[in-house]
Enzyme design. Structure first.
Site, PDB file in Angstrom:
ATOM      1  N   CYS A  56       0.791  -1.243   0.000  1.00  0.00           N
ATOM      2  CA  CYS A  56       0.000   0.000   0.000  1.00  0.00           C
ATOM      3  C   CYS A  56       0.823   1.293   0.000  1.00  0.00           C
ATOM      4  O   CYS A  56       0.231   2.375  -0.007  1.00  0.00           O
ATOM      5  CB  CYS A  56      -0.983   0.047   1.170  1.00  0.00           C
ATOM      6  SG  CYS A  56      -2.301  -1.167   1.062  1.00  0.00           S
ATOM      7  N   ASP A  57       2.147   1.217   0.014  1.00  0.00           N
ATOM      8  CA  ASP A  57       2.908   2.474   0.016  1.00  0.00           C
ATOM      9  C   ASP A  57       4.291   2.289  -0.623  1.00  0.00           C
ATOM     10  O   ASP A  57       5.304   2.730  -0.088  1.00  0.00           O
ATOM     11  CB  ASP A  57       3.058   3.007   1.438  1.00  0.00           C
ATOM     12  CG  ASP A  57       3.397   4.497   1.470  1.00  0.00           C
ATOM     13  OD1 ASP A  57       3.151   5.193   0.461  1.00  0.00           O
ATOM     14  OD2 ASP A  57       3.909   4.973   2.501  1.00  0.00           O
ATOM     15  N   LEU A  58       4.306   1.669  -1.790  1.00  0.00           N
ATOM     16  CA  LEU A  58       5.568   1.491  -2.509  1.00  0.00           C
ATOM     17  C   LEU A  58       6.006   2.811  -3.129  1.00  0.00           C
ATOM     18  O   LEU A  58       5.256   3.448  -3.865  1.00  0.00           O
ATOM     19  CB  LEU A  58       5.411   0.437  -3.608  1.00  0.00           C
ATOM     20  CG  LEU A  58       5.252  -1.008  -3.140  1.00  0.00           C
ATOM     21  CD1 LEU A  58       4.838  -1.890  -4.306  1.00  0.00           C
ATOM     22  CD2 LEU A  58       6.537  -1.516  -2.512  1.00  0.00           C
TER      23      LEU A  58
END
Length: 236
Positions: A56-58
């Protein structure tokens, strides 16, 4: 990690005055290897961990580099374990937008569900940033233009115009000389082919609609092909 984050290495020129040590610009082969490391990490989270985990936060600041410049995915503060549902998604309507502006997929912004394809979108933007050295939040991206569209428009005859100039300078004394020498490919020709493939991968992963994005296993296969071209060999 000893070598900090990918963000520092991509945008070292922005921070040069505050750097504690001199960083050498990343060459194309190094970027391909880092992209492959991250792809394997995503594949593990999505397909080989027993339960599907969506990061969810690459983004570059969450890609950490060890002493051998091997990339590791960090910061799982927003990650989600998906429920065992046919679509393998998590209802995110009650938790708001997940991820970072520019890297989060468009469906998350309109109450869509967290899914593996959301990570693929972020990964695609990451690839495009690695090739162009443009952040998705760059001031140039306005009035409907974004990094995905910017790269898509350049995939024809304008490829070299949008690539990070450092890549073009590394490993080749005259990167603009895209000619054949006695029927053999020059280093610059292989480099241009790899850049084009990297750009195409980034665009294919960051399609607006989730169903049109590549899956991570296909991405890994393509990256190995790119690495083969860079090494000018048939095996990795």
């Amino acid at each position: 990690m000893p070598n900090g984050s990918l963000d520092i290495w991509l945008h070292w020129n922005d921070r040069k005055e505050n750097m504690q040590k001199e960083l050498l610009p990343l060459g194309l082969l190094e970027r391909v290897c880092i992209a492959l490391d991250v792809a394997y990490a995503i594949d593990y989270l999505h397909n080989h961990n027993g339960r599907t985990i969506v990061h969810c936060d690459l983004k570059p600041s969450n890609i950490l580099l060890d002493e051998d410049m091997v990339a590791h995915v960090g910061d799982f503060g927003l990650s989600k374990i998906l429920q065992s549902e046919p679509l393998n998604t998590y209802d995110s309507s009650s938790i708001g937008v997940r991820g970072t502006i520019g890297y989060a997929p468009p469906e998350y912004g309109i109450g869509g569900k967290v899914s593996r394809s959301g990570d693929i979108y972020s990964y695609g933007i990451l690839l495009l940033e690695m090739v162009t050295c443009k952040r998705p939040t760059d001031p140039m991206f306005k009035e409907g233009l974004n990094l995905h569209k910017y790269a898509s428009k350049a995939m024809g005859d304008h490829l070299l115009e949008i690539c990070d100039p450092i890549i073009l300078r590394n490993d080749c004394s005259d990167p603009a000389q895209l000619t054949k020498n006695k029927g053999e490919e020059t280093v610059s020709m292989r480099k241009e082919a790899c850049l084009r493939l990297m750009l195409e991968l980034g665009v294919a992963c960051s399609m607006e609609l989730p169903q049109y994005r590549m899956d991570i296993r296909s991405v890994i296969k393509e990256l190995h092909l790119i690495k083969d071209v860079m090494l000018d060999t048939s095996t990795c």
